[in-house]
Design an enzyme around this catalytic site. Structure first.
Site, PDB file in Angstrom:
ATOM      1  N   LYS A  36     -12.904  23.272 -21.337  1.00 34.10           N
ATOM      2  CA  LYS A  36     -12.153  23.660 -20.139  1.00 34.10           C
ATOM      3  C   LYS A  36     -10.678  23.357 -20.310  1.00 34.10           C
ATOM      4  CE  LYS A  36     -12.286  23.266 -15.107  1.00 34.10           C
ATOM      5  NZ  LYS A  36     -12.977  22.646 -13.948  1.00 34.10           N
ATOM      6  N   ILE A  57     -18.710  31.787 -21.290  1.00 39.26           N
ATOM      7  CA  ILE A  57     -19.065  33.047 -20.632  1.00 39.26           C
ATOM      8  C   ILE A  57     -17.790  33.705 -20.127  1.00 39.26           C
ATOM      9  CG2 ILE A  57     -20.519  34.135 -18.883  1.00 39.26           C
ATOM     10  CD1 ILE A  57     -22.172  31.536 -18.819  1.00 39.26           C
ATOM     11  N   GLU A  71     -23.335  25.480 -27.027  1.00 40.15           N
ATOM     12  CA  GLU A  71     -22.393  25.651 -25.917  1.00 40.15           C
ATOM     13  C   GLU A  71     -21.879  27.082 -25.894  1.00 40.15           C
ATOM     14  OE1 GLU A  71     -19.702  22.373 -25.038  1.00 40.15           O
ATOM     15  OE2 GLU A  71     -20.463  21.341 -26.792  1.00 40.15           O
ATOM     16  N   ARG A 100     -18.470  33.521 -37.180  1.00 45.43           N
ATOM     17  CA  ARG A 100     -17.956  32.679 -38.267  1.00 45.43           C
ATOM     18  C   ARG A 100     -18.737  31.365 -38.313  1.00 45.43           C
ATOM     19  NH1 ARG A 100     -15.111  28.415 -36.137  1.00 45.43           N
ATOM     20  NH2 ARG A 100     -14.314  28.711 -34.007  1.00 45.43           N
ATOM     21  N   PHE A 150     -10.805  21.846 -37.525  1.00 42.81           N
ATOM     22  CA  PHE A 150      -9.406  22.255 -37.446  1.00 42.81           C
ATOM     23  C   PHE A 150      -8.514  21.018 -37.397  1.00 42.81           C
ATOM     24  CE2 PHE A 150     -11.886  25.775 -35.811  1.00 42.81           C
ATOM     25  CZ  PHE A 150     -11.292  26.865 -36.426  1.00 42.81           C
TER      26      PHE A 150
END
Length: 304
Positions: free
Chosen positions: A199, A258, A255, A279, A284
């Protein structure tokens, strides 16, 4: 389709049947069931399938952990789509596992009033699976069962089987798996409390707890999915894995982000349909780099 348990077999009509575990009810299974239906129509009999309420290998090998393409409930739903007249359910027990092929054939004849038995081209049954189709025909003549060998399903470049579908799903080959199934592979699960990191990145996710521990979860990675919530479908992208950028440890999570959706669905049961692979997951260097990749992933997911 009427579902009949072995303890509820009074006054059943004579039928043409086939037998199997039918995990996933893929195109090969449907081709076999169509042959049953065609033969039943020609002989003016009911059509049926015989399957099991539990996985036979869990009885024979108690430490066996299935990786099912369909839970029992899902299998019943998928079988009902074939429009076969009856589904006869057997509880697989150690006693049933000890039956010879002839004893098993007599058991299903007496339980379910079987007149014709269509054998899958590579199917074996009975203790140790020692007998073959010629033996089944011989036993059938003694028992009053007409035994027919099914035609193999040859409409794809590969031999369609539940094992092949599992291998595809464990190798990022989602579209190939779906082609073998004849429908889009899906999982069901309840939305549970997550870590809320998505979020903060602008990609809120619903963390899914699968409804069955035996259901096969595709290999780790990022996928294009459709998500069904309260009967309505939305496009989304889903991550399976341990979220290495967020130092999630070894916890493997599922997870889904949507798209164009902001309702509170904690505690709700949702369905996720796997459309394509995007992928592999990777670590990262920063959350900004992760966010940049998520934007790229979304573009890919929306293009499908």
């Amino acid at each position: 389709m009427k579902i009949i348990y072995e303890q509820d077999t009074n006054s059943l009509p004579a039928s043409v049947t086939t037998i199997g575990f039918f995990d996933g009810v893929h195109l090969g299974h449907r081709y076999l069931i169509n042959q049953v239906k065609e033969l039943a129509e020609r002989h003016h009999l009911a059509s049926s399938v015989i399957t099991f309420t539990n996985h036979p290998r869990k009885v024979i090998h108690t430490d066996f952990v299935p990786r099912l393409l369909s839970t029992h409930e899902e299998k019943m739903e998928l079988l009902s789509e074939t429009n076969v007249d009856y589904c006869f359910l057997l509880n697989f027990t150690k006693e049933l596992a000890s039956y010879t092929a002839k004893e098993f054939m007599q058991h299903i004849r007496d339980k379910f009033n079987i007149r014709d038995l269509v054998i899958g081209y590579d199917h074996r049954f009975g203790h140790n699976r020692a007998e073959n189709f010629v033996d089944y025909v011989h036993y059938g003549k003694e028992l009053g069962i007409n035994v027919i060998q099914a035609q193999a399903f040859l409409e794809t470049d590969v031999t369609v089987s539940s094992s092949v579908v599992r291998r595809y799903l464990q190798a990022h080959c989602v579209t190939a798996a779906n082609e073998c199934l004849g429908y889009t592979y899906f999982i069901r699960g309840k939305v549970v409390e997550g870590h809320h990191v998505g979020k903060s990145l602008g990609f809120p996710t619903a963390k899914i707890a699968p409804s069955s521990a035996d259901k096969l979860i595709p290999v780790d990675g990022v996928y294009t999915v459709d998500v069904e919530v309260s009967g309505k479908r939305y496009r989304g992208m889903l991550n399976i894995g341990d979220r290495p950028t967020l130092d999630n440890g070894t916890e493997r999570t599922i997870e889904v982000n949507i798209f164009d959706f902001d309702a509170d669905i904690y505690g709700e049961l949702i369905e996720v349909y796997f459309l394509d692979y995007i992928r592999t997951q990777r670590k990262f260097d920063s959350l900004d780099e992760l966010k940049e990749q998520l934007n790229k992933d979304k573009i890919v997911a929306l293009s499908k």
